[in-house]
Design a protein around this motif. Structure first.
Motif, mmCIF file in Angstrom:
data_model
loop_
_atom_site.group_PDB
_atom_site.id
_atom_site.type_symbol
_atom_site.label_atom_id
_atom_site.label_comp_id
_atom_site.label_asym_id
_atom_site.label_seq_id
_atom_site.Cartn_x
_atom_site.Cartn_y
_atom_site.Cartn_z
ATOM 1 N N SER A 111 0.851 -1.194 0.000
ATOM 2 C CA SER A 111 0.000 0.000 0.000
ATOM 3 C C SER A 111 0.883 1.239 0.000
ATOM 4 N N ALA A 112 0.333 2.346 -0.520
ATOM 5 C CA ALA A 112 1.062 3.616 -0.476
ATOM 6 C C ALA A 112 0.940 4.149 0.942
ATOM 7 N N ASN A 113 2.080 4.322 1.578
ATOM 8 C CA ASN A 113 2.131 4.662 2.990
ATOM 9 C C ASN A 113 2.250 6.176 3.170
ATOM 10 N N HIS A 114 2.998 6.806 2.299
ATOM 11 C CA HIS A 114 3.175 8.264 2.367
ATOM 12 C C HIS A 114 3.626 8.756 1.004
ATOM 13 N N ARG A 115 3.212 9.988 0.655
ATOM 14 C CA ARG A 115 3.557 10.492 -0.664
ATOM 15 C C ARG A 115 3.939 11.962 -0.559
ATOM 16 N N TRP A 116 5.083 12.315 -1.153
ATOM 17 C CA TRP A 116 5.422 13.730 -1.297
ATOM 18 C C TRP A 116 5.153 14.095 -2.752
ATOM 19 N N GLU A 117 4.003 14.729 -2.993
ATOM 20 C CA GLU A 117 3.605 15.072 -4.364
ATOM 21 C C GLU A 117 4.581 16.091 -4.935
ATOM 22 N N ARG A 118 4.984 15.872 -6.174
ATOM 23 C CA ARG A 118 5.863 16.813 -6.875
ATOM 24 C C ARG A 118 6.974 17.356 -5.987
ATOM 25 N N ALA A 119 7.741 16.440 -5.416
ATOM 26 C CA ALA A 119 8.923 16.843 -4.646
ATOM 27 C C ALA A 119 9.910 17.538 -5.574
ATOM 28 N N HIS A 120 9.812 17.214 -6.860
ATOM 29 C CA HIS A 120 10.657 17.854 -7.883
ATOM 30 C C HIS A 120 9.758 18.468 -8.947
ATOM 31 N N TYR A 121 10.066 19.685 -9.349
ATOM 32 C CA TYR A 121 9.201 20.408 -10.290
ATOM 33 C C TYR A 121 10.014 21.472 -11.010
ATOM 34 N N PRO A 142 15.774 7.168 9.510
ATOM 35 C CA PRO A 142 14.533 7.583 8.836
ATOM 36 C C PRO A 142 14.738 8.623 7.726
ATOM 37 N N GLU A 143 15.978 8.932 7.400
ATOM 38 C CA GLU A 143 16.202 10.004 6.435
ATOM 39 C C GLU A 143 16.183 9.493 5.001
ATOM 40 N N ILE A 144 15.655 10.336 4.122
ATOM 41 C CA ILE A 144 15.549 10.025 2.695
ATOM 42 C C ILE A 144 16.027 11.258 1.944
ATOM 43 N N VAL A 145 16.946 11.066 1.007
ATOM 44 C CA VAL A 145 17.388 12.181 0.173
ATOM 45 C C VAL A 145 16.974 11.890 -1.266
ATOM 46 N N THR A 146 16.421 12.915 -1.932
ATOM 47 C CA THR A 146 16.065 12.750 -3.341
ATOM 48 C C THR A 146 16.726 13.838 -4.180
ATOM 49 N N VAL A 147 17.025 13.510 -5.431
ATOM 50 C CA VAL A 147 17.551 14.481 -6.391
ATOM 51 C C VAL A 147 16.721 14.380 -7.667
ATOM 52 N N GLY A 148 16.820 15.447 -8.504
ATOM 53 C CA GLY A 148 15.970 15.421 -9.680
ATOM 54 C C GLY A 148 16.514 16.183 -10.858
ATOM 55 N N GLU A 149 15.702 16.082 -11.922
ATOM 56 C CA GLU A 149 15.971 16.785 -13.163
ATOM 57 C C GLU A 149 16.014 18.294 -12.965
ATOM 58 N N GLY A 151 17.506 19.870 -10.631
ATOM 59 C CA GLY A 151 18.690 20.313 -9.911
ATOM 60 C C GLY A 151 18.457 20.535 -8.427
ATOM 61 N N ARG A 152 17.352 19.982 -7.920
ATOM 62 C CA ARG A 152 16.960 20.197 -6.519
ATOM 63 C C ARG A 152 17.382 18.995 -5.676
ATOM 64 N N ILE A 153 17.722 19.263 -4.416
ATOM 65 C CA ILE A 153 17.987 18.195 -3.436
ATOM 66 C C ILE A 153 16.974 18.340 -2.303
ATOM 67 N N ALA A 163 9.207 18.416 3.724
ATOM 68 C CA ALA A 163 10.657 18.222 3.621
ATOM 69 C C ALA A 163 11.347 18.859 4.826
ATOM 70 N N VAL A 164 12.359 18.176 5.335
ATOM 71 C CA VAL A 164 13.157 18.723 6.432
ATOM 72 C C VAL A 164 14.022 19.860 5.885
ATOM 73 N N ARG A 165 14.456 19.694 4.653
ATOM 74 C CA ARG A 165 15.339 20.682 4.048
ATOM 75 C C ARG A 165 15.270 20.521 2.530
ATOM 76 N N THR A 166 15.298 21.649 1.825
ATOM 77 C CA THR A 166 15.358 21.604 0.360
ATOM 78 C C THR A 166 16.443 22.556 -0.094
ATOM 79 N N ILE A 167 17.314 22.087 -0.968
ATOM 80 C CA ILE A 167 18.289 22.983 -1.600
ATOM 81 C C ILE A 167 17.793 23.194 -3.021
ATOM 82 N N ASP A 168 17.180 24.363 -3.245
ATOM 83 C CA ASP A 168 16.450 24.587 -4.492
ATOM 84 C C ASP A 168 17.317 24.610 -5.729
#
Length: 375
Positions: A111-121, A142-149, A151-153, A163-168
């Protein structure tokens, strides 16, 4: 050899394969793995059991194939995937959304437990069409880091809504992959051949170190850190080269190794046997790099049992002090490379290794398990 491998045709192109981490004290080989698909009308996250593959027939051949435990629909292509713990899987989507799926082992459902919609945009988080692909995810529960197209972290915590922190504007180009260097530091690779270290304790939004490939600025697609020697990092890129970096020194790779004939999609050090490294490519090959032994003690066969083996020079000064991956005196020692799938034609998009087991997935709509890597 190939006869140790069991295949399962799944009628979807597989973009990611990951072993479920074993319980802390487990001694038995891994038995469950997850896959994610891409480029299909209906993409899915699936969990498979490989535990009955060990039944060996009279002439030594493996019987059985992985069987499906459960699956769930996934919106968009699965770009990356990692287990957060034994129950939860974090999945990066081409839509920019990051989802945690939970595996309910009592009734074998997801099942989908949690979702961060459009964490990257690209433009703004709220427009419906503005999503940018989330290209990479790494977990250190419990930490999760994501990167994207974009250029965001992003730094998320599994139990927190925002998000705990975003580097735009972490990067002006696409970030393709990310890994933890240590608990407070991450390492990213981008589409202009750079490797950057970010210290998450620092509030400033600049990398603490930048490394780059000389010359052509070839896009880097994948990265992995040596499990015991955290200063050693391997990357692979669009030109199929394997680069080994020592982040304590210089700003360029310590070695560049000719590898695949097309994009390298994933690179993984073996978690408990890190003198062994595995890479897979768009060219349909999956290579096992063995830097563990002195090849001069081995017979100098080039073809054995359908595998093609190449020897590459490298040196070990003192294995306990200097990693095999950092040596460069060609006279001392050599590295053995084996293509584990000699006749594959379509892209091998993903691989994972744990204990004696390898799992990989391809654009030929199949998943493969080899349970005797070191046999």
């Amino acid at each position: 050899a190939m006869e140790d491998v069991s295949a399962k045709f799944v009628s979807q192109k597989i973009s990611r394969t990951r072993w479920r981490p074993p319980p802390a004290a487990a001694l038995q080989p891994p038995d469950v793995f997850a896959t994610g698909s891409w480029d299909n009308e209906d993409n899915r996250i699936s969990l498979w059991s490989a535990d009955d593959l060990g039944n060996v027939g009279l002439s030594g051949e493996c019987h059985g194939e992985p069987h499906l435990l459960c699956d769930i629909q996934h919106n968009g292509d699965v770009m990356d995937m990692q287990f957060l713990d034994q129950e939860r899987i974090v999945v990066a989507s081409s839509t920019g959304t990051v989802t945690i799926f939970r595996h309910h082992q009592n009734n074998q459902t997801l099942s989908a437990n949690h979702r961060w919609e459009r964490a990257h945009y690209h433009v703004d988080q709220d427009t419906s069409c503005g999503g940018a692909a989330c290209t990479g995810v790494v977990c250190n529960n419990p930490e999760i880091v994501t990167v994207g197209e974009d250029g965001r972290i992003n730094l998320f915590r599994a139990d927190q809504k925002d998000a705990v922190r975003t580097i735009d504007n972490a990067d002006s180009s696409t970030l393709h992959a990310v890994t933890f260097l240590r608990t407070t530091e991450i390492l990213t690779v981008n589409s202009i051949g750079q490797l950057k270290i970010w210290d998450l304790r620092q509030q400033r939004n600049e990398p603490s170190q930048i490394f780059s490939l000389a010359g052509d600025r070839v896009p880097l697609h994948c990265v992995d850190r040596h499990p015991n020697q955290q200063h050693i990092v391997a990357t692979g890129g669009q030109d199929g080269m394997l680069s080994i970096w020592d982040i304590r020194q210089g700003s360029m790779p310590v070695s560049l190794l000719n590898a695949h004939e097309a994009e390298m999609w994933e690179v993984h050090f073996h978690p408990s046997n890190p003198d062994h490294l595995f890479t897979c490519s768009e060219d349909g090959s999956l290579w096992h790099w063995d830097a563990s032994t002195n090849v001069s003690e081995k017979p100098s066969f080039l073809h054995q049992g359908g595998r093609s083996t190449t020897y590459l020079s490298h040196n070990t000064i003192n294995q306990s002090v200097v990693s095999a991956w950092l040596s460069n005196d060609p006279t001392k020692d050599r590295m053995e490379i084996t293509n584990l799938i000699p006749n594959q034609t379509l892209s091998v998009n993903s691989l994972d290794v744990l204990g004696p087991c390898l799992v990989y997935g391809t654009d030929a709509e199949a998943i493969y398990v080899n349970r005797q890597l070191f046999a």
